[in-house]
Enzyme design. Sequence first.
Site, PDB file in Angstrom:
ATOM      1  N   GLU A 102       0.843  -1.214   0.000  1.00 53.59           N
ATOM      2  CA  GLU A 102       0.000   0.000   0.000  1.00 53.59           C
ATOM      3  C   GLU A 102       0.872   1.256   0.000  1.00 53.59           C
ATOM      4  OE1 GLU A 102      -2.387  -1.485   3.406  1.00 53.59           O
ATOM      5  OE2 GLU A 102      -4.061  -0.698   2.248  1.00 53.59           O
ATOM      6  N   GLU A 122      -3.905  -9.182   3.840  1.00 50.24           N
ATOM      7  CA  GLU A 122      -4.586  -8.837   5.093  1.00 50.24           C
ATOM      8  C   GLU A 122      -5.762  -9.765   5.403  1.00 50.24           C
ATOM      9  OE1 GLU A 122      -3.480  -6.768   2.844  1.00 50.24           O
ATOM     10  OE2 GLU A 122      -2.734  -4.922   3.722  1.00 50.24           O
TER      11      GLU A 122
END
Length: 699
Positions: A102, A122
Site C-alpha cells: 500500500e 490482510e
Amino acid sequence: MLVSYHRVNELGVITIDNPPVNALSYGVRKGILEAITTAHADDSKAVVILCEGRTFIAGSDISEFGKPIAEPSLPQVNAAIEALAKPVVAAIHGTALGGGFELALSCHYRCALESAFVGLPEVTLGLLPGAGGTQRVPRLIGVQAALDMMTGGQKIAASKALKLGLIDRVLSGSMKDGALAYARELVASGTGPRRIRDMSIAPESFAGEAFDAYRNRLNQRKRGQESPQKIVDCVEAAITMPFDEGLAYERSSFIERSQSEQSAALRHIFFAERQAPKVLGLDKNITPRSIDQVAVIGAGTMGGGIAMSFANAGIPVTLLELNQGGLDAGLALISQNYSVTVGKGKLSEEEAATRQALISGTTDYAALASADLVIEAVFESMDVKKQVFGRLDEVCKAGAILASNTSYLDVYEIAAATTRPLDVVGLHFFSPANVMRLLEVVRAEQTADDVVATVMRLGKRIGKVPVLAGVCFGFIGNRMLRQYAREAQLCMIEGAEPGQIDGVLTRFGMAMGPLAVGDLAGLDIGYKSRQALTAEQRGDPRSYAIADTLVEMGRLGQKTGAGYYRYDSHTRARSANPDVLAVIKAEAEKYGVSRRALSDEEILNRHLMALINEGFRILEEGIAQRPSDIDAVYVHGYGFPAYRGGPMFYASRLGLDKVYGCIDDLYKRTGEAYWKPAPLLAKLAENNQSLEDWVASND
Ligand code: T1G
C-alpha cells in the site's frame, strides 16, 4: 537507523532497515515521514524508497495490533508520499505485502526485481488493506482483479504484477541501480508525479448486482469469514464514493476488523505457525544435519504424497516399494497428481516435470545407502514397521535419520528395532501429504537433539508447519480426535442424526463434519484398528457400535457409496442414508439407550469440550510444548477454522472458568472418567489464571 535519507546527485533515496522483514513499526513510519519532509524541502528531482535486507516492507507490524495506533499512522505516511510534488519511486525486492505494498501504491511509480512478489494478504489475518489498498487497487487494475487480489490474499509475481499494471517496470541485476536509473529516466523525461487517487473507475465496470454475486460466491468459498465481505464493501465504496471518503470508509472498516474476534484468532495462528518449529530447551548452537537426499518406503497414497512434498521443495527422493507393480502404481499416482495440479493452472508443465524428475523409484533397499533421511510410510502395524527399521538399520549410512510416518504407534518401540535409536524420529504427515501443511514431529525418549533440530528446520523448508509431539497413543491430533469422534458417536446413539451433528460442526466452521470425515477416510479404518485393541482399550461400546455395524453391513463410506450418508456414484454428492437411522435405533435399543432430542448447542459444546479437555491433558503431560502448538495442529491437520484460532485459543476466549464449568457439568451428568476436568484446567480455573499465564511460566 530504521530509516535513513541520503542524496545520490539529483535523487533523494529513502532507505528502510528494520529486520527481519522491514515491518512498518511506529519507528519506521515516523522515519519515513521525516525523510519525506526532508525530500519535500530539498532540491532533489525525484525520490526512491527502498529497503535493506531480504525484502521490501512486508506489511504493518502485526505485533502492534490490538494496541493503540501511534501516529503517524500508515495512511498519514502514504498521503504525504502521494502528495509530494516530485516523482516517488518504490523499489521492490522480496515480498512487498500488505501495508508495504500500500505504501508502494502511494508512490507514483513502482519497479521490482523479477524475483519479487507483491500482495495484499490482510484477509488471511482477518483484516483488510487499511492504508488505501481497497481504494487504489481498483483504480489501477479494475474492480474484478482488485477483488480477486484482496479477497484471495495471494502473492503476485513481479511479471504478473507488471501485466496487471500493479508495477511499472521489472528490473534485472542490482535493484538499487535499476531503481535509480528508472528514477533518472522519469526526471529526464519530465514525467511528474502520477497519483492513483486521480484515476477513475468506470462505474459500469462493475454494477451493483455484480458485487452481490461476488458476495454470494465468497459465502461459498470463504464460509463464515467476515473480512472478505468487508473488502467487497470497501471496493464498492471506491466506485460510489469520492476518493477521500472511500479512504475514510476503508479506515473505519479496517479498525473494526482489527478489533474483531476473527482477526485476533487469525493473528494468533500466524504467530503459532512461527512459534511451533522453535523447540524449548534446545541448544540454539546445535548444527542440524544436512539433508540433500531423501528416501521414502512405501509408494502408497501417503508415501507418494510425502515424496512429492520433498520433490516440490527441490529435494531428490528415492521411493521404495517391495514389488515393481506397486512401485509403478505409486509413480503413476504421483504423475496423475501433478497433471491435476497443472490442469488447475497452479503449476506449469515444465515445473511439474522438473519436480517429477526428482522422484526415482526402486525395489532394492541397497539404493537407500546414500540417503540422509529415510521416511517409512508402510502399513500401520508395529511388526511390519520393526521389520522395515531392521532393514534400514542394515543398509543406511551412519548419520542417516530414520523416520516413521506412524499416526499413533510408539516411536520409542520402533527405534528399539535398530542399533541407532538416537537417529530415529516420528514424522507424521497428513493425507494428502503433498497438500496438508501439518507435520507432527514425534520425539522419542532417545531421539538426538540434532535430529529434532534437523527435522524441524526441514519441515519449514518443505513448507510444512512442524509441531513437536511427545510419544503417546495418537500424539497430539489423533489423540484429541478420538475424544471428538467419541462424542459424535454418542450424540448419534443418544438421539441426533448424522446430518444434524455434521451440520452443527460445519456451521461452527469445521471443514467437514465428523461423520462425513469418517465416510471419506473409510469406516473400515477405525474398525480394523479397533480389532487390534482389547475391550478395555476400545472403551464404551456405544461409541463404536453404529460404525462397526455399518462396516459389517459393507457400508464403508464413500468408497462403497454408502456409510453414514449415501453418495452419488458419479458426483459423489452426499445425501441422507435412511438405512442408517434403522441401524442407529437398533443399536440404541441393544444398549438400552433411550433416544432423545439433542440441541445443536449441546452437540457443539460436547465436541469442543472433548477437544479442549484432552488438549489440557496433552499440555500437562508435556506431549505438546505450548497451547498454540495444539492450535496449529488442529487448524492445519483437522480442519478447525483458523478464524476461531484453534481449540485452545477458543477456550482462552471463552474463559477457563466457563470451560471448566462446562466440562465439570458433563462429568457430573455422565460420571464418565473422560469428562473429569483435566487437572491443569482445574488448577488454572481455580486460580483465575489464563493459558497465557501458564505459557509465561513455562517459557
Ligand atoms: N509483522 C511483524 N512480524 C512479522 C511480520 C509482520 N508483518 N511478517 C513476518 N514477521 C516476522 C515473523 O513473525 C518471523 O518472526 C519473522 O518475521 C520471519 O517471518 C495496513 C494492517 C514476509 C512472506 O500479512 O507473509 O499490513 O519467528 O518466518 O517464511 O493494510 O513473514 O523470526 O521471530 O514468516 O521468509 C500484512 C506477513 C500485515 C505478511 C516472510 N502482511 N508475513 O516469510 O519468514 S497487515 C502480511 C509473511 C497490514 C495494512 C495491514 C511472511 C513473509 P520470528 P517468516 P518467511
